[in-house]
Design an enzyme around this catalytic site. Sequence first.
Site, PDB file in Angstrom:
ATOM      1  N   GLY A   2      -1.898  -3.035   7.548  1.00 54.61           N
ATOM      2  CA  GLY A   2      -1.012  -1.888   7.356  1.00 54.61           C
ATOM      3  C   GLY A   2      -0.901  -1.027   8.588  1.00 54.61           C
ATOM      4  O   GLY A   2       0.086  -0.310   8.759  1.00 54.61           O
TER       5      GLY A   2
ATOM      6  N   ASN B  85       2.454  -8.583   1.355  1.00 53.49           N
ATOM      7  CA  ASN B  85       2.777  -7.374   2.122  1.00 53.49           C
ATOM      8  C   ASN B  85       3.944  -6.622   1.472  1.00 53.49           C
ATOM      9  O   ASN B  85       3.958  -5.403   1.367  1.00 53.49           O
ATOM     10  CB  ASN B  85       3.136  -7.826   3.533  1.00 53.49           C
ATOM     11  CG  ASN B  85       3.325  -6.710   4.540  1.00 53.49           C
ATOM     12  OD1 ASN B  85       2.962  -6.858   5.693  1.00 53.49           O
ATOM     13  ND2 ASN B  85       3.920  -5.599   4.142  1.00 53.49           N
TER      14      ASN B  85
ATOM     15  N   GLU C 286       7.205   1.494  16.812  1.00 56.41           N
ATOM     16  CA  GLU C 286       7.374   0.065  17.037  1.00 56.41           C
ATOM     17  C   GLU C 286       8.795  -0.356  16.641  1.00 56.41           C
ATOM     18  O   GLU C 286       9.216  -1.471  16.916  1.00 56.41           O
ATOM     19  CB  GLU C 286       6.366  -0.731  16.191  1.00 56.41           C
ATOM     20  CG  GLU C 286       4.909  -0.468  16.528  1.00 56.41           C
ATOM     21  CD  GLU C 286       4.491  -1.092  17.844  1.00 56.41           C
ATOM     22  OE1 GLU C 286       5.236  -1.929  18.378  1.00 56.41           O
ATOM     23  OE2 GLU C 286       3.409  -0.730  18.334  1.00 56.41           O
TER      24      GLU C 286
ATOM     25  N   GLU D 155       8.759   9.103   8.127  1.00 56.45           N
ATOM     26  CA  GLU D 155       7.614   8.216   7.948  1.00 56.45           C
ATOM     27  C   GLU D 155       6.337   8.777   8.547  1.00 56.45           C
ATOM     28  O   GLU D 155       5.253   8.647   7.983  1.00 56.45           O
ATOM     29  CB  GLU D 155       7.941   6.873   8.603  1.00 56.45           C
ATOM     30  CG  GLU D 155       6.849   5.837   8.481  1.00 56.45           C
ATOM     31  CD  GLU D 155       7.154   4.603   9.307  1.00 56.45           C
ATOM     32  OE1 GLU D 155       7.008   3.500   8.772  1.00 56.45           O
ATOM     33  OE2 GLU D 155       7.522   4.746  10.485  1.00 56.45           O
TER      34      GLU D 155
ATOM     35  N   TRP E 285       0.812  -1.215   0.000  1.00 58.94           N
ATOM     36  CA  TRP E 285       0.000   0.000   0.000  1.00 58.94           C
ATOM     37  C   TRP E 285       0.842   1.260   0.000  1.00 58.94           C
ATOM     38  O   TRP E 285       0.409   2.301  -0.496  1.00 58.94           O
ATOM     39  CB  TRP E 285      -1.051  -0.032   1.107  1.00 58.94           C
ATOM     40  CG  TRP E 285      -0.650   0.242   2.524  1.00 58.94           C
ATOM     41  CD1 TRP E 285       0.361  -0.305   3.230  1.00 58.94           C
ATOM     42  CD2 TRP E 285      -1.344   1.121   3.437  1.00 58.94           C
ATOM     43  NE1 TRP E 285       0.362   0.165   4.524  1.00 58.94           N
ATOM     44  CE2 TRP E 285      -0.677   1.037   4.675  1.00 58.94           C
ATOM     45  CE3 TRP E 285      -2.461   1.946   3.324  1.00 58.94           C
ATOM     46  CZ2 TRP E 285      -1.075   1.768   5.798  1.00 58.94           C
ATOM     47  CZ3 TRP E 285      -2.861   2.666   4.443  1.00 58.94           C
ATOM     48  CH2 TRP E 285      -2.175   2.573   5.652  1.00 58.94           C
ATOM     49  N   ASP E 286       2.080   1.189   0.501  1.00 58.51           N
ATOM     50  CA  ASP E 286       2.985   2.341   0.394  1.00 58.51           C
ATOM     51  C   ASP E 286       3.096   2.798  -1.059  1.00 58.51           C
ATOM     52  O   ASP E 286       3.172   4.003  -1.341  1.00 58.51           O
ATOM     53  CB  ASP E 286       4.390   1.976   0.871  1.00 58.51           C
ATOM     54  CG  ASP E 286       4.465   1.560   2.322  1.00 58.51           C
ATOM     55  OD1 ASP E 286       5.262   2.153   3.057  1.00 58.51           O
ATOM     56  OD2 ASP E 286       3.738   0.631   2.729  1.00 58.51           O
TER      57      ASP E 286
ATOM     58  N   ASP F 154      -0.055  -1.536  11.683  1.00 66.47           N
ATOM     59  CA  ASP F 154       0.549  -2.351  12.728  1.00 66.47           C
ATOM     60  C   ASP F 154       1.471  -1.482  13.595  1.00 66.47           C
ATOM     61  O   ASP F 154       2.523  -1.083  13.143  1.00 66.47           O
ATOM     62  CB  ASP F 154       1.311  -3.529  12.125  1.00 66.47           C
ATOM     63  CG  ASP F 154       2.174  -3.163  10.911  1.00 66.47           C
ATOM     64  OD1 ASP F 154       1.908  -2.151  10.234  1.00 66.47           O
ATOM     65  OD2 ASP F 154       3.129  -3.904  10.649  1.00 66.47           O
TER      66      ASP F 154
ATOM     67  N   ARG G 236       0.580 -13.100   3.995  1.00 63.96           N
ATOM     68  CA  ARG G 236      -0.386 -12.009   4.141  1.00 63.96           C
ATOM     69  C   ARG G 236      -0.217 -10.994   3.016  1.00 63.96           C
ATOM     70  O   ARG G 236       0.816 -10.915   2.361  1.00 63.96           O
ATOM     71  CB  ARG G 236      -0.213 -11.308   5.484  1.00 63.96           C
ATOM     72  CG  ARG G 236       1.152 -10.635   5.677  1.00 63.96           C
ATOM     73  CD  ARG G 236       1.258 -10.036   7.067  1.00 63.96           C
ATOM     74  NE  ARG G 236       2.487  -9.304   7.305  1.00 63.96           N
ATOM     75  CZ  ARG G 236       3.599  -9.845   7.793  1.00 63.96           C
ATOM     76  NH1 ARG G 236       3.649 -11.139   8.052  1.00 63.96           N
ATOM     77  NH2 ARG G 236       4.658  -9.098   8.013  1.00 63.96           N
ATOM     78  N   SER G 237      -1.258 -10.188   2.843  1.00 60.43           N
ATOM     79  CA  SER G 237      -1.218  -9.089   1.893  1.00 60.43           C
ATOM     80  C   SER G 237      -1.124  -7.777   2.667  1.00 60.43           C
ATOM     81  O   SER G 237      -0.595  -7.743   3.780  1.00 60.43           O
ATOM     82  CB  SER G 237      -2.457  -9.121   0.994  1.00 60.43           C
ATOM     83  OG  SER G 237      -2.364  -8.173  -0.044  1.00 60.43           O
ATOM     84  N   GLN G 238      -1.638  -6.714   2.078  1.00 59.65           N
ATOM     85  CA  GLN G 238      -1.776  -5.402   2.702  1.00 59.65           C
ATOM     86  C   GLN G 238      -3.012  -4.760   2.091  1.00 59.65           C
ATOM     87  O   GLN G 238      -3.611  -5.315   1.173  1.00 59.65           O
ATOM     88  CB  GLN G 238      -0.515  -4.535   2.478  1.00 59.65           C
ATOM     89  CG  GLN G 238       0.444  -4.531   3.641  1.00 59.65           C
ATOM     90  CD  GLN G 238       1.480  -3.418   3.549  1.00 59.65           C
ATOM     91  OE1 GLN G 238       1.814  -2.938   2.460  1.00 59.65           O
ATOM     92  NE2 GLN G 238       2.016  -3.014   4.685  1.00 59.65           N
TER      93      GLN G 238
END
Length: 414
Positions: A200, A93, A393, A379, A56-57, A202, A102-104
């Site tokens: 996304g 991801n 995180e 970010e 997704w970025d 997280d 997994r995806s995003q």
Amino acid sequence: MNNIEHTEIESVLSYIKNNWIKTVRNNVEDEGTLLGMPYPYVVPSISGGFQEMYYWDTYFTNQGLLRQGFENLAKSNTDNILYMVSKYGFMPNGNRELYLNRSQPPYLSMMVRDVFNIYKDKEWLERAYETLKIEYDFWMKKRITPIGLNRYFVDADTETELGMFEHIYNRMPQKVKPIDVDEDAKALIGRHYIAECESGWDFNPRFEGRCTDFIPVDLNCNLFIYEKNFEYFSTILNKNEDKLWKDRAEKRKELVNKYCWDETRKLFVDYDFINNAFSKVESLAVFHPLWVNLASQQQAESTVKNIEIFENPFGLATCKPGERDSLYQWDYPNGWAPLQYIAAMGLMNYGYKDDAKRIAEKYVNTVIKNYGTTNKLWEKYNVIDGTINVANEYEMPSMLGWTAGVFIALEELI
């Protein structure tokens, strides 16, 4: 431009334009845990962490690339994701082995439409249309719930998942997990944890540590856009599937309104379909229905009336502040680039141009302020004091990626 000097904006725009090339990577073969892709691609960071392409970025990064004349890079990013979907049946991801479970958040349909709008290549769109169907099937078969809406989840072989998720639990930071639980509970907690990585966000307080129990409003808004884009692509390509996709979009809109609209709070919120309850936490996901034009004018109006829940001197906080059992990076007082973009563009869609401009200006100003003191983009930012004093995180690297893309897009609004 009110409080922002034109020269300050130009300085950041120039920095971004001159540094895109430093974020381009190219590996056509697998290298260690890095999965090879056929075309050059853009990673979020010039150096340090995040040296792979993230799903997704990339959508938000492309917003900047397309506006600064790097259409070729935006297209190769998109072609790489199409390749990954063709190879794996979904977009992981990111292009690392550990992300293959997994995806995003799905944005490929939107990227395809952006690229098609530039190149007008129907043969390319024909191939992309069929590949997008593969990804859509992934979400509709592996991420569907009994109520007909979608959730985030995680894939694992039934013979190995217990051990895998328990291992994940053991690696989780102490601050985000309960202790003194048995092996079955550890496995379930680990599954929720990795599902939240697929979101996304997280990690965040929206899902109360039970991500797979929730219907995320933003995920289902993205899939609504997929269905609307399929309808559009079908028309362009004479596929005669327009009605199929239109009906699916209308059905999803109906279900999102049924399950995710909280009439008491007058906001869209995530829905706990296991316990038949709304999430206790209001988040910037409330603006997704505006961004995808799913909200009614009345729903948009009440959402705008609640903007003060999130708005601060230097932008929009990710979630409404409140009591927490942990410290989350996708929470107050952190402001993340993609959520500022979604909110501002959603406001524009419903005619709230002054509000959109104000939010855009706050974000642009915050990026400029920190660029002035660090000579870098970051970010995320603290929307209370406008610094990079944020909840993390991990050690926050300096970024281009979505911060750059969103800066470029929002600068156009002010």
